[in-house]
Design a protein around this motif. Structure first.
Motif, mmCIF file in Angstrom:
data_model
loop_
_atom_site.group_PDB
_atom_site.id
_atom_site.type_symbol
_atom_site.label_atom_id
_atom_site.label_comp_id
_atom_site.label_asym_id
_atom_site.label_seq_id
_atom_site.Cartn_x
_atom_site.Cartn_y
_atom_site.Cartn_z
ATOM 1 N N PRO A 91 -0.277 9.590 -7.034
ATOM 2 C CA PRO A 91 0.533 9.010 -8.106
ATOM 3 C C PRO A 91 1.221 10.113 -8.903
ATOM 4 C CG PRO A 91 -1.805 8.954 -8.660
ATOM 5 C CD PRO A 91 -1.710 9.385 -7.231
ATOM 6 N N PRO A 92 2.429 9.843 -9.392
ATOM 7 C CA PRO A 92 3.123 10.873 -10.171
ATOM 8 C C PRO A 92 2.340 11.223 -11.425
ATOM 9 C CG PRO A 92 4.200 8.727 -10.383
ATOM 10 C CD PRO A 92 3.185 8.587 -9.297
ATOM 11 N N GLN A 93 2.350 12.495 -11.749
ATOM 12 C CA GLN A 93 1.614 12.943 -12.913
ATOM 13 C C GLN A 93 2.433 12.710 -14.181
ATOM 14 O OE1 GLN A 93 -0.752 16.590 -12.473
ATOM 15 N NE2 GLN A 93 0.124 16.833 -10.442
ATOM 16 N N ASP A 94 1.742 12.500 -15.257
ATOM 17 C CA ASP A 94 2.392 12.231 -16.538
ATOM 18 C C ASP A 94 3.047 13.519 -17.047
ATOM 19 O OD1 ASP A 94 3.187 11.479 -19.037
ATOM 20 O OD2 ASP A 94 1.187 10.907 -19.757
ATOM 21 N N PRO A 95 4.364 13.511 -17.248
ATOM 22 C CA PRO A 95 5.021 14.728 -17.761
ATOM 23 C C PRO A 95 4.423 15.230 -19.073
ATOM 24 C CG PRO A 95 6.650 13.139 -17.000
ATOM 25 C CD PRO A 95 5.330 12.441 -16.978
ATOM 26 N N ARG A 96 3.949 14.300 -19.872
ATOM 27 C CA ARG A 96 3.392 14.704 -21.168
ATOM 28 C C ARG A 96 2.127 15.538 -21.011
ATOM 29 N NH1 ARG A 96 6.024 9.851 -22.454
ATOM 30 N NH2 ARG A 96 7.170 9.941 -24.435
ATOM 31 N N ALA A 97 1.440 15.355 -19.892
ATOM 32 C CA ALA A 97 0.222 16.141 -19.670
ATOM 33 C C ALA A 97 0.545 17.627 -19.547
ATOM 34 C CB ALA A 97 -0.493 15.655 -18.417
ATOM 35 N N PHE A 98 1.766 17.955 -19.108
ATOM 36 C CA PHE A 98 2.134 19.356 -18.907
ATOM 37 C C PHE A 98 2.670 20.017 -20.165
ATOM 38 C CE2 PHE A 98 2.167 17.551 -14.698
ATOM 39 C CZ PHE A 98 1.628 18.545 -13.912
ATOM 40 N N ILE A 99 3.073 19.225 -21.132
ATOM 41 C CA ILE A 99 3.592 19.827 -22.368
ATOM 42 C C ILE A 99 2.635 19.636 -23.533
ATOM 43 C CG2 ILE A 99 6.024 19.680 -21.721
ATOM 44 C CD1 ILE A 99 6.197 17.060 -23.325
ATOM 45 N N SER A 100 1.405 19.237 -23.223
ATOM 46 C CA SER A 100 0.434 18.987 -24.280
ATOM 47 C C SER A 100 -0.473 20.170 -24.552
ATOM 48 C CB SER A 100 -0.411 17.750 -23.943
ATOM 49 O OG SER A 100 0.390 16.589 -23.978
ATOM 50 N N SER A 101 -0.414 21.185 -23.686
ATOM 51 C CA SER A 101 -1.245 22.370 -23.920
ATOM 52 C C SER A 101 -0.569 23.594 -23.327
ATOM 53 C CB SER A 101 -2.636 22.199 -23.299
ATOM 54 O OG SER A 101 -2.557 22.246 -21.890
ATOM 55 N N ALA A 102 -0.834 24.741 -23.945
ATOM 56 C CA ALA A 102 -0.242 25.992 -23.470
ATOM 57 C C ALA A 102 -0.757 26.358 -22.084
ATOM 58 C CB ALA A 102 -0.544 27.114 -24.466
ATOM 59 N N GLU A 103 -1.938 25.881 -21.701
ATOM 60 C CA GLU A 103 -2.509 26.202 -20.394
ATOM 61 C C GLU A 103 -1.674 25.649 -19.249
ATOM 62 O OE1 GLU A 103 -6.492 24.801 -20.351
ATOM 63 O OE2 GLU A 103 -7.235 26.282 -21.793
ATOM 64 N N LYS A 104 -1.048 24.503 -19.456
ATOM 65 C CA LYS A 104 -0.235 23.885 -18.404
ATOM 66 C C LYS A 104 1.261 24.118 -18.587
ATOM 67 C CE LYS A 104 -3.263 20.098 -16.921
ATOM 68 N NZ LYS A 104 -3.333 18.633 -16.686
ATOM 69 N N ASP A 105 1.678 24.337 -19.802
ATOM 70 C CA ASP A 105 3.108 24.472 -20.109
ATOM 71 C C ASP A 105 3.518 25.934 -19.932
ATOM 72 O OD1 ASP A 105 5.663 23.943 -20.943
ATOM 73 O OD2 ASP A 105 5.160 23.775 -23.073
ATOM 74 N N LYS A 106 3.801 26.316 -18.676
ATOM 75 C CA LYS A 106 4.033 27.727 -18.334
ATOM 76 C C LYS A 106 5.501 28.067 -18.077
ATOM 77 C CE LYS A 106 -0.358 28.898 -18.292
ATOM 78 N NZ LYS A 106 -0.899 29.842 -19.300
ATOM 79 N N ALA A 107 6.388 27.100 -18.110
ATOM 80 C CA ALA A 107 7.801 27.383 -17.832
ATOM 81 C C ALA A 107 8.379 28.289 -18.918
ATOM 82 C CB ALA A 107 8.590 26.085 -17.753
ATOM 83 N N PRO A 108 9.385 29.093 -18.563
ATOM 84 C CA PRO A 108 10.011 29.961 -19.573
ATOM 85 C C PRO A 108 10.494 29.147 -20.774
ATOM 86 C CG PRO A 108 10.776 30.533 -17.377
ATOM 87 C CD PRO A 108 9.986 29.270 -17.230
ATOM 88 N N LEU A 109 10.262 29.677 -21.951
ATOM 89 C CA LEU A 109 10.633 28.976 -23.176
ATOM 90 C C LEU A 109 11.492 29.899 -24.033
ATOM 91 C CD1 LEU A 109 10.405 26.513 -25.005
ATOM 92 C CD2 LEU A 109 8.284 27.486 -25.945
ATOM 93 N N THR A 110 12.782 29.627 -24.057
ATOM 94 C CA THR A 110 13.741 30.387 -24.852
ATOM 95 C C THR A 110 14.736 29.397 -25.448
ATOM 96 O OG1 THR A 110 15.327 30.677 -23.037
ATOM 97 C CG2 THR A 110 13.561 32.324 -23.223
ATOM 98 N N THR A 111 15.603 29.901 -26.331
ATOM 99 C CA THR A 111 16.647 29.013 -26.849
ATOM 100 C C THR A 111 17.582 28.572 -25.726
ATOM 101 O OG1 THR A 111 17.985 30.938 -27.439
ATOM 102 C CG2 THR A 111 16.564 30.013 -29.167
ATOM 103 N N GLY A 112 17.726 29.408 -24.702
ATOM 104 C CA GLY A 112 18.578 29.044 -23.571
ATOM 105 C C GLY A 112 18.004 27.916 -22.735
ATOM 106 N N THR A 113 16.680 27.913 -22.519
ATOM 107 C CA THR A 113 16.066 26.842 -21.730
ATOM 108 C C THR A 113 15.846 25.586 -22.562
ATOM 109 O OG1 THR A 113 13.816 27.627 -22.215
ATOM 110 C CG2 THR A 113 14.893 28.494 -20.236
ATOM 111 N N LEU A 114 15.634 25.752 -23.863
ATOM 112 C CA LEU A 114 15.370 24.591 -24.710
ATOM 113 C C LEU A 114 16.656 23.911 -25.187
ATOM 114 C CD1 LEU A 114 12.995 23.015 -25.853
ATOM 115 C CD2 LEU A 114 13.113 24.461 -27.908
ATOM 116 N N PHE A 115 17.705 24.721 -25.422
ATOM 117 C CA PHE A 115 18.990 24.183 -25.897
ATOM 118 C C PHE A 115 20.114 24.636 -24.958
ATOM 119 C CE2 PHE A 115 16.543 25.429 -29.830
ATOM 120 C CZ PHE A 115 16.074 24.151 -30.140
ATOM 121 N N PRO A 116 20.154 24.135 -23.734
ATOM 122 C CA PRO A 116 21.107 24.666 -22.753
ATOM 123 C C PRO A 116 22.535 24.135 -22.887
ATOM 124 C CG PRO A 116 19.824 22.920 -21.757
ATOM 125 C CD PRO A 116 19.259 23.116 -23.136
ATOM 126 N N ASP A 117 22.707 23.035 -23.599
ATOM 127 C CA ASP A 117 24.014 22.376 -23.633
ATOM 128 C C ASP A 117 24.857 22.854 -24.811
ATOM 129 O OD1 ASP A 117 23.398 20.552 -21.395
ATOM 130 O OD2 ASP A 117 21.965 19.697 -22.833
#
Length: 275
Positions: A91-117
């Motif tokens: 079953p597809p995993q809940d996206p919120r599970a990956f952004i609920s803790s620093a242990e799982k939320d490993k993607a690069p986090l910058t103003t460019g990735t957060l505000f790309p538009d």
């Protein structure tokens, strides 16, 4: 047949000649009987052979002969096809599970990735991004009590972006925590506001004047907006332009945060399939 001397009327039969004739007839009868037996045996053999050939068919039957007369290999039962129990995809995993803790939320986090538009469109309204900034000194980019709220809950950094449209400017500040519980607590305790970030089209706004504020949280992120007139004039109580702008950019921040979770869930699903 001979009758001896003098012919038929001569009197005494020739017994030796009669015996020879009888013996000759016996030999002929025996030969006829033997010949008939051989013919009969041949006929039976032919019938049996025909029956065998017919039972064999054209050479392709089981245990019979092929067209060339060679014995065909006895057929063997068909080899069963391998069967596999149906396996449902995970079953597809809940996206919120990956952004609920620093242990799982490993993607690069910058103003460019957060505000790309550069020009996000929300509710049929298009905004222009004019400035971005990030800092690990969370309290330094706040006004009022918000700085102490962020610090006491373990804020790791704040990423900000400013957007303008039709004389209205909005700054969104996303505060990053280690856990969802910390972000939720910061949102619940929020007071004061995020500091407006000046940029093109909004040199200074929401400085010691009336503006619209929002506060929300998603996963391990708490996000805040401050919206007002780009010329720093106060927002009137019945003005909805700044109110809508603040809501639009808050919605945009929410979507960008959730997009991180979706990307992480998709990557995890792809990894589970390849392994």
């Amino acid at each position: 047949m001979s009758f001896g001397q003098g012919g038929p009327g001569g009197g005494t039969p020739d017994w030796a000649a009669l015996a020879a004739d009888t013996e000759a007839r016996d030999r002929r009868r025996k030969l006829l009987m033997i010949g008939g037996g051989v013919l009969a045996a041949g006929g039976v053999a032919a019938i049996v052979a025909t029956a065998i050939v017919r039972s064999d068919g054209d050479g392709g039957g089981k245990g019979g002969k092929n067209a060339a007369g060679a014995s065909a290999a006895p057929s063997t039962p068909g080899t069963p096809e391998p069967t596999f129990a149906p396996v449902a995809p995970p079953p597809p995993q809940d996206p919120r599970a990956f952004i609920s803790s620093a242990e799982k939320d490993k993607a690069p986090l910058t103003t460019g990735t957060l505000f790309p538009d550069a020009k996000p469109a929300l509710s049929d309204r298009t905004y222009q991004r004019t400035a971005t900034a990030a800092t690990t000194d969370c309290a330094s980019v706040t006004q009022g009590a918000l700085g102490s709220v962020l610090s006491s809950n373990g804020c790791r950094q704040v990423l900000r972006a400013t957007y303008v449209r039709d004389g209205v400017a909005v700054t969104v500040g996303v505060a990053v925590f280690d856990t969802k519980a910390a972000a939720d607590k910061a949102k619940a305790q929020s007071a004061g506001n995020i500091a407006a970030l000046s940029g093109d089209g909004a040199a200074a706004f929401c400085h010691a004047t009336a503006c619209r504020l929002t506060a929300n949280a998603e996963g391990r992120y708490a996000y805040f907006t401050v919206a007002g007139n780009a010329d720093n004039k106060p927002v009137s109580a019945d003005d909805t332009t700044a109110l809508n702008a603040g809501r639009d950019i808050s919605t945009y921040a929410f979507g960008r945060i959730l997009a991180r979770g979706r990307a992480a869930a998709a990557a995890a699903a792809a990894s589970s399939v390849t392994h």
